[in-house]
Design a protein around this motif. Sequence first.
Motif, PDB file in Angstrom:
ATOM      1  N   GLU A  28      -3.537 -35.135 -42.506  1.00  0.00           N
ATOM      2  CA  GLU A  28      -4.348 -35.991 -41.652  1.00  0.00           C
ATOM      3  C   GLU A  28      -5.109 -37.073 -42.423  1.00  0.00           C
ATOM      4  O   GLU A  28      -5.865 -37.812 -41.843  1.00  0.00           O
ATOM      5  CB  GLU A  28      -5.345 -35.137 -40.859  1.00  0.00           C
ATOM      6  CG  GLU A  28      -4.687 -34.073 -40.039  1.00  0.00           C
ATOM      7  CD  GLU A  28      -4.610 -34.430 -38.579  1.00  0.00           C
ATOM      8  OE1 GLU A  28      -5.372 -35.296 -38.148  1.00  0.00           O
ATOM      9  OE2 GLU A  28      -3.795 -33.842 -37.890  1.00  0.00           O
ATOM     10  N   TYR A  29      -4.900 -37.156 -43.726  1.00  0.00           N
ATOM     11  CA  TYR A  29      -5.613 -38.153 -44.518  1.00  0.00           C
ATOM     12  C   TYR A  29      -5.234 -39.559 -44.057  1.00  0.00           C
ATOM     13  O   TYR A  29      -4.069 -39.903 -43.939  1.00  0.00           O
ATOM     14  CB  TYR A  29      -5.296 -37.997 -45.995  1.00  0.00           C
ATOM     15  CG  TYR A  29      -5.880 -39.098 -46.861  1.00  0.00           C
ATOM     16  CD1 TYR A  29      -7.247 -39.175 -47.063  1.00  0.00           C
ATOM     17  CD2 TYR A  29      -5.065 -40.052 -47.444  1.00  0.00           C
ATOM     18  CE1 TYR A  29      -7.795 -40.180 -47.847  1.00  0.00           C
ATOM     19  CE2 TYR A  29      -5.605 -41.057 -48.230  1.00  0.00           C
ATOM     20  CZ  TYR A  29      -6.967 -41.120 -48.422  1.00  0.00           C
ATOM     21  OH  TYR A  29      -7.501 -42.114 -49.192  1.00  0.00           O
ATOM     22  N   MET A  30      -6.234 -40.360 -43.755  1.00  0.00           N
ATOM     23  CA  MET A  30      -6.004 -41.718 -43.299  1.00  0.00           C
ATOM     24  C   MET A  30      -6.709 -42.673 -44.251  1.00  0.00           C
ATOM     25  O   MET A  30      -7.935 -42.661 -44.362  1.00  0.00           O
ATOM     26  CB  MET A  30      -6.536 -41.889 -41.879  1.00  0.00           C
ATOM     27  CG  MET A  30      -5.834 -41.030 -40.888  1.00  0.00           C
ATOM     28  SD  MET A  30      -6.523 -41.265 -39.263  1.00  0.00           S
ATOM     29  CE  MET A  30      -5.984 -39.765 -38.483  1.00  0.00           C
ATOM     30  N   GLN A  31      -5.922 -43.509 -44.913  1.00  0.00           N
ATOM     31  CA  GLN A  31      -6.483 -44.426 -45.897  1.00  0.00           C
ATOM     32  C   GLN A  31      -7.474 -45.387 -45.264  1.00  0.00           C
ATOM     33  O   GLN A  31      -8.456 -45.772 -45.888  1.00  0.00           O
ATOM     34  CB  GLN A  31      -5.376 -45.217 -46.579  1.00  0.00           C
ATOM     35  CG  GLN A  31      -4.575 -44.395 -47.548  1.00  0.00           C
ATOM     36  CD  GLN A  31      -3.504 -45.213 -48.219  1.00  0.00           C
ATOM     37  OE1 GLN A  31      -2.879 -46.059 -47.603  1.00  0.00           O
ATOM     38  NE2 GLN A  31      -3.278 -44.954 -49.488  1.00  0.00           N
ATOM     39  N   TYR A  32      -7.227 -45.800 -44.026  1.00  0.00           N
ATOM     40  CA  TYR A  32      -8.109 -46.797 -43.425  1.00  0.00           C
ATOM     41  C   TYR A  32      -9.520 -46.258 -43.170  1.00  0.00           C
ATOM     42  O   TYR A  32     -10.454 -47.029 -43.001  1.00  0.00           O
ATOM     43  CB  TYR A  32      -7.504 -47.378 -42.144  1.00  0.00           C
ATOM     44  CG  TYR A  32      -7.597 -46.514 -40.917  1.00  0.00           C
ATOM     45  CD1 TYR A  32      -8.666 -46.643 -40.035  1.00  0.00           C
ATOM     46  CD2 TYR A  32      -6.601 -45.604 -40.602  1.00  0.00           C
ATOM     47  CE1 TYR A  32      -8.756 -45.868 -38.892  1.00  0.00           C
ATOM     48  CE2 TYR A  32      -6.673 -44.834 -39.467  1.00  0.00           C
ATOM     49  CZ  TYR A  32      -7.750 -44.970 -38.615  1.00  0.00           C
ATOM     50  OH  TYR A  32      -7.826 -44.202 -37.487  1.00  0.00           O
ATOM     51  N   LYS A  33      -9.691 -44.947 -43.207  1.00  0.00           N
ATOM     52  CA  LYS A  33     -11.020 -44.362 -43.028  1.00  0.00           C
ATOM     53  C   LYS A  33     -11.716 -44.077 -44.357  1.00  0.00           C
ATOM     54  O   LYS A  33     -12.869 -43.670 -44.369  1.00  0.00           O
ATOM     55  CB  LYS A  33     -10.914 -43.062 -42.232  1.00  0.00           C
ATOM     56  CG  LYS A  33     -10.553 -43.270 -40.781  1.00  0.00           C
ATOM     57  CD  LYS A  33     -10.601 -41.962 -40.038  1.00  0.00           C
ATOM     58  CE  LYS A  33     -10.379 -42.166 -38.558  1.00  0.00           C
ATOM     59  NZ  LYS A  33     -10.510 -40.905 -37.820  1.00  0.00           N
ATOM     60  N   ARG A  42      -6.648 -50.459 -46.702  1.00  0.00           N
ATOM     61  CA  ARG A  42      -7.166 -49.899 -45.446  1.00  0.00           C
ATOM     62  C   ARG A  42      -6.588 -50.638 -44.243  1.00  0.00           C
ATOM     63  O   ARG A  42      -6.187 -50.025 -43.258  1.00  0.00           O
ATOM     64  CB  ARG A  42      -8.691 -49.962 -45.445  1.00  0.00           C
ATOM     65  CG  ARG A  42      -9.302 -49.058 -46.517  1.00  0.00           C
ATOM     66  CD  ARG A  42     -10.785 -49.182 -46.581  1.00  0.00           C
ATOM     67  NE  ARG A  42     -11.374 -48.597 -45.396  1.00  0.00           N
ATOM     68  CZ  ARG A  42     -12.650 -48.661 -45.090  1.00  0.00           C
ATOM     69  NH1 ARG A  42     -13.494 -49.296 -45.872  1.00  0.00           N
ATOM     70  NH2 ARG A  42     -13.103 -48.098 -44.003  1.00  0.00           N
ATOM     71  N   ASP A  45      -2.846 -49.770 -43.776  1.00  0.00           N
ATOM     72  CA  ASP A  45      -2.687 -48.422 -43.233  1.00  0.00           C
ATOM     73  C   ASP A  45      -2.990 -48.396 -41.739  1.00  0.00           C
ATOM     74  O   ASP A  45      -2.246 -47.794 -40.954  1.00  0.00           O
ATOM     75  CB  ASP A  45      -3.597 -47.439 -43.976  1.00  0.00           C
ATOM     76  CG  ASP A  45      -3.399 -46.009 -43.516  1.00  0.00           C
ATOM     77  OD1 ASP A  45      -2.253 -45.525 -43.566  1.00  0.00           O
ATOM     78  OD2 ASP A  45      -4.390 -45.383 -43.102  1.00  0.00           O
ATOM     79  N   ARG A  49      -0.355 -47.751 -38.252  1.00  0.00           N
ATOM     80  CA  ARG A  49      -0.604 -46.700 -37.260  1.00  0.00           C
ATOM     81  C   ARG A  49      -0.731 -47.221 -35.832  1.00  0.00           C
ATOM     82  O   ARG A  49      -0.619 -46.459 -34.884  1.00  0.00           O
ATOM     83  CB  ARG A  49      -1.889 -45.944 -37.619  1.00  0.00           C
ATOM     84  CG  ARG A  49      -1.793 -45.215 -38.937  1.00  0.00           C
ATOM     85  CD  ARG A  49      -3.149 -44.655 -39.340  1.00  0.00           C
ATOM     86  NE  ARG A  49      -3.114 -44.094 -40.657  1.00  0.00           N
ATOM     87  CZ  ARG A  49      -2.699 -42.856 -40.935  1.00  0.00           C
ATOM     88  NH1 ARG A  49      -2.296 -42.063 -39.981  1.00  0.00           N
ATOM     89  NH2 ARG A  49      -2.697 -42.427 -42.174  1.00  0.00           N
TER      90      ARG A  49
END
Length: 57
Positions: A28-33, A42, A45, A49
Amino acid sequence: MERFSMPIMIGFVVVLLSLWVSITEEAEYMQYKDPKQPLNVRINDLMKRMMVEVKIG
């Protein structure tokens, strides 16, 4: 077939749940966060999505 005792079964379930949580957290790792990531990483990414309809809107 030997029956397992309840504490052993509970321990086994706890281990399985902890493994499952660690795997799903990594997925669930999201670079934009992640504020540590550069802005362009960010944005890219996030754009990957987004659905086309959202991008147009």
